[in-house]
Design a protein around this motif. Structure first.
Motif, PDB file in Angstrom:
ATOM      1  N   VAL A 114      22.648  58.177 -19.146  1.00  0.00           N
ATOM      2  CA  VAL A 114      22.566  59.563 -18.684  1.00  0.00           C
ATOM      3  C   VAL A 114      21.287  59.792 -17.887  1.00  0.00           C
ATOM      4  CG1 VAL A 114      22.479  61.981 -19.417  1.00  0.00           C
ATOM      5  CG2 VAL A 114      23.933  60.359 -20.647  1.00  0.00           C
ATOM      6  N   LYS A 115      21.416  60.422 -16.727  1.00  0.00           N
ATOM      7  CA  LYS A 115      20.253  60.734 -15.888  1.00  0.00           C
ATOM      8  C   LYS A 115      19.278  61.625 -16.657  1.00  0.00           C
ATOM      9  CE  LYS A 115      22.403  60.542 -11.297  1.00  0.00           C
ATOM     10  NZ  LYS A 115      22.817  61.341 -10.113  1.00  0.00           N
ATOM     11  N   GLY A 116      18.001  61.348 -16.474  1.00  0.00           N
ATOM     12  CA  GLY A 116      16.976  62.149 -17.129  1.00  0.00           C
ATOM     13  C   GLY A 116      16.552  61.610 -18.476  1.00  0.00           C
ATOM     14  N   VAL A 117      17.296  60.647 -19.008  1.00  0.00           N
ATOM     15  CA  VAL A 117      16.933  60.018 -20.281  1.00  0.00           C
ATOM     16  C   VAL A 117      16.033  58.832 -19.991  1.00  0.00           C
ATOM     17  CG1 VAL A 117      17.771  58.754 -22.291  1.00  0.00           C
ATOM     18  CG2 VAL A 117      19.010  60.785 -21.485  1.00  0.00           C
ATOM     19  N   ASP A 118      14.828  58.870 -20.527  1.00  0.00           N
ATOM     20  CA  ASP A 118      13.858  57.798 -20.300  1.00  0.00           C
ATOM     21  C   ASP A 118      14.029  56.641 -21.271  1.00  0.00           C
ATOM     22  OD1 ASP A 118      12.873  59.421 -18.370  1.00  0.00           O
ATOM     23  OD2 ASP A 118      10.809  59.454 -19.093  1.00  0.00           O
ATOM     24  N   GLU A 119      14.281  56.991 -22.518  1.00  0.00           N
ATOM     25  CA  GLU A 119      14.368  55.949 -23.543  1.00  0.00           C
ATOM     26  C   GLU A 119      15.171  56.455 -24.733  1.00  0.00           C
ATOM     27  OE1 GLU A 119      11.341  53.049 -26.118  1.00  0.00           O
ATOM     28  OE2 GLU A 119      10.538  54.677 -24.896  1.00  0.00           O
ATOM     29  N   VAL A 120      15.814  55.527 -25.414  1.00  0.00           N
ATOM     30  CA  VAL A 120      16.551  55.841 -26.631  1.00  0.00           C
ATOM     31  C   VAL A 120      16.096  54.885 -27.725  1.00  0.00           C
ATOM     32  CG1 VAL A 120      18.804  56.047 -27.727  1.00  0.00           C
ATOM     33  CG2 VAL A 120      18.544  56.638 -25.313  1.00  0.00           C
ATOM     34  N   ILE A 121      15.742  55.435 -28.864  1.00  0.00           N
ATOM     35  CA  ILE A 121      15.256  54.633 -29.987  1.00  0.00           C
ATOM     36  C   ILE A 121      16.248  54.755 -31.139  1.00  0.00           C
ATOM     37  CG2 ILE A 121      13.381  54.344 -31.671  1.00  0.00           C
ATOM     38  CD1 ILE A 121      11.505  55.521 -29.528  1.00  0.00           C
ATOM     39  N   ASN A 122      16.566  53.627 -31.747  1.00  0.00           N
ATOM     40  CA  ASN A 122      17.504  53.612 -32.869  1.00  0.00           C
ATOM     41  C   ASN A 122      16.776  53.822 -34.198  1.00  0.00           C
ATOM     42  OD1 ASN A 122      19.687  53.091 -31.181  1.00  0.00           O
ATOM     43  ND2 ASN A 122      19.413  50.879 -31.315  1.00  0.00           N
ATOM     44  N   GLY A 123      17.431  54.535 -35.092  1.00  0.00           N
ATOM     45  CA  GLY A 123      16.803  54.775 -36.383  1.00  0.00           C
ATOM     46  C   GLY A 123      17.746  55.441 -37.367  1.00  0.00           C
ATOM     47  N   SER A 170      19.464  68.775 -19.416  1.00  0.00           N
ATOM     48  CA  SER A 170      19.278  69.800 -20.452  1.00  0.00           C
ATOM     49  C   SER A 170      19.773  69.313 -21.803  1.00  0.00           C
ATOM     50  CB  SER A 170      20.043  71.075 -20.063  1.00  0.00           C
ATOM     51  OG  SER A 170      21.443  70.825 -20.071  1.00  0.00           O
ATOM     52  N   PHE A 171      19.318  69.978 -22.834  1.00  0.00           N
ATOM     53  CA  PHE A 171      19.815  69.691 -24.177  1.00  0.00           C
ATOM     54  C   PHE A 171      21.324  69.934 -24.230  1.00  0.00           C
ATOM     55  CE2 PHE A 171      20.943  71.139 -28.484  1.00  0.00           C
ATOM     56  CZ  PHE A 171      20.552  70.027 -29.222  1.00  0.00           C
ATOM     57  N   GLU A 172      21.772  70.953 -23.521  1.00  0.00           N
ATOM     58  CA  GLU A 172      23.198  71.277 -23.486  1.00  0.00           C
ATOM     59  C   GLU A 172      24.019  70.114 -22.930  1.00  0.00           C
ATOM     60  OE1 GLU A 172      26.079  74.929 -21.934  1.00  0.00           O
ATOM     61  OE2 GLU A 172      23.920  74.939 -21.531  1.00  0.00           O
ATOM     62  N   THR A 173      23.522  69.480 -21.880  1.00  0.00           N
ATOM     63  CA  THR A 173      24.225  68.327 -21.309  1.00  0.00           C
ATOM     64  C   THR A 173      24.227  67.152 -22.277  1.00  0.00           C
ATOM     65  OG1 THR A 173      23.729  68.997 -19.033  1.00  0.00           O
ATOM     66  CG2 THR A 173      24.260  66.684 -19.390  1.00  0.00           C
ATOM     67  N   LYS A 231      30.181  62.409 -13.055  1.00  0.00           N
ATOM     68  CA  LYS A 231      29.362  61.353 -12.439  1.00  0.00           C
ATOM     69  C   LYS A 231      27.966  61.828 -12.057  1.00  0.00           C
ATOM     70  CE  LYS A 231      32.509  58.126 -12.583  1.00  0.00           C
ATOM     71  NZ  LYS A 231      33.403  58.832 -13.524  1.00  0.00           N
ATOM     72  N   GLU A 232      27.827  63.132 -11.754  1.00  0.00           N
ATOM     73  CA  GLU A 232      26.508  63.625 -11.336  1.00  0.00           C
ATOM     74  C   GLU A 232      25.468  63.549 -12.448  1.00  0.00           C
ATOM     75  OE1 GLU A 232      28.954  67.488 -12.129  1.00  0.00           O
ATOM     76  OE2 GLU A 232      29.291  65.450 -11.399  1.00  0.00           O
ATOM     77  N   PHE A 233      25.924  63.351 -13.687  1.00  0.00           N
ATOM     78  CA  PHE A 233      24.992  63.251 -14.820  1.00  0.00           C
ATOM     79  C   PHE A 233      24.711  61.815 -15.235  1.00  0.00           C
ATOM     80  CE2 PHE A 233      27.014  67.496 -15.619  1.00  0.00           C
ATOM     81  CZ  PHE A 233      25.885  68.261 -15.356  1.00  0.00           C
ATOM     82  N   LEU A 234      25.317  60.861 -14.550  1.00  0.00           N
ATOM     83  CA  LEU A 234      25.179  59.464 -14.943  1.00  0.00           C
ATOM     84  C   LEU A 234      24.308  58.672 -13.988  1.00  0.00           C
ATOM     85  CD1 LEU A 234      28.897  58.697 -15.906  1.00  0.00           C
ATOM     86  CD2 LEU A 234      26.996  59.186 -17.465  1.00  0.00           C
ATOM     87  N   LYS A 235      23.569  57.725 -14.545  1.00  0.00           N
ATOM     88  CA  LYS A 235      22.777  56.810 -13.738  1.00  0.00           C
ATOM     89  C   LYS A 235      23.721  55.824 -13.047  1.00  0.00           C
ATOM     90  CE  LYS A 235      18.978  56.922 -17.098  1.00  0.00           C
ATOM     91  NZ  LYS A 235      18.230  56.145 -18.123  1.00  0.00           N
ATOM     92  N   ASP A 236      23.215  55.218 -11.958  1.00  0.00           N
ATOM     93  CA  ASP A 236      24.007  54.178 -11.289  1.00  0.00           C
ATOM     94  C   ASP A 236      24.168  52.965 -12.200  1.00  0.00           C
ATOM     95  OD1 ASP A 236      24.276  55.742  -9.029  1.00  0.00           O
ATOM     96  OD2 ASP A 236      22.431  54.956  -8.124  1.00  0.00           O
ATOM     97  N   SER A 237      23.145  52.698 -12.999  1.00  0.00           N
ATOM     98  CA  SER A 237      23.191  51.623 -13.979  1.00  0.00           C
ATOM     99  C   SER A 237      22.256  52.017 -15.118  1.00  0.00           C
ATOM    100  CB  SER A 237      22.754  50.283 -13.376  1.00  0.00           C
ATOM    101  OG  SER A 237      21.413  50.371 -12.913  1.00  0.00           O
TER     102      SER A 237
END
Length: 219
Positions: free
Chosen positions: A63-72, A107-110, A212-218
């Motif tokens: 998802v665009k705008g997401v820098d990192e995801v951590i598992n826990g 956004s949090f909503e997205t 698609k507008e909310f997704l990264k190319d990869s």
């Protein structure tokens, strides 16, 4: 025979007592005041549980705008949960992710839309063949504004599908980072059979239906 029946009764009795104690502790978690994580360096954090965290990590990292995801682990009543402990179902925790994102981009909503758009929303205590309370769906809110977003979307989805939505809604309390070997798992272990047969297909289903507008190319 009576001894066997008595033994079974005692076992059930103590089991019920243990469950009652666990439920009491869990009620305190569910009814607690939410803790708000402050924005740091322009980045906010959101927390979701939706089955195996390997899968959810890959989804949010697309998802665009997401820098990192951590598992826990989150949503339970014990401290310092481990993978082994959470898998017993006795800690109250679910496999969860911490999503670090730029609120100016997404956004949090997205993020909530991505949550509902990436799972079987009616499956209770699991996703696919991953079953148990440790795989249940939970959305965590940090303030009333987030709570209202979640509840409205959940209600709208229930009406649209004419079905009960399984996701629980919890006040955020604490996120416990999982063991190192769980981090970036899909990216580091593309040859893993679970990744190939479960995580990647789930990710591709999500990407095929999410705008698609909310997704990264990869990712």
């Amino acid at each position: 025979m009576k001894h066997i029946i008595l033994a079974c009764f005692v076992t059930v009795l103590f089991s019920c007592q243990n469950n009652a104690q666990a439920n009491k502790n869990q009620e305190a978690v569910i009814n607690a005041k939410p803790i708000e994580v402050p924005i740091k360096n322009g980045k906010a954090k959101a927390y979701f549980a939706s089955g195996c965290f390997w899968c959810v990590e890959a989804i949010y990292e697309s998802v665009k705008g997401v820098d990192e995801v951590i598992n826990g682990y989150s949503g339970g009543h014990t401290k310092n949960p481990t993978y082994e402990a959470s898998n017993t179902g006795k800690t109250g925790h679910a496999e969860a992710v911490e999503v670090i994102y730029d609120p100016k981009i997404v956004s949090f909503e997205t993020l909530v839309d991505a949550y509902f758009g990436s799972q079987n929303v009616t499956q209770v205590n699991g996703q696919g063949n991953d079953r148990g309370s440790q795989y249940r769906s939970i959305i965590f809110f940090q303030n009333d504004a987030q709570k209202q977003i979640i509840l409205k979307k959940k209600e709208a989805l229930a009406k649209k599908l004419n079905a009960k939505i399984a996701a629980e809604v919890y006040p955020f309390q604490k996120f416990w980072v999982a063991e190192d070997y769980h981090q970036n798992y899909e990216r580091l272990h593309p040859e893993n059979s679970y990744i190939q047969n479960v995580s990647i297909p789930r990710l591709n289903r999500f990407k095929a239906t999410f705008p698609k507008e909310f997704l990264k190319d990869s990712h």
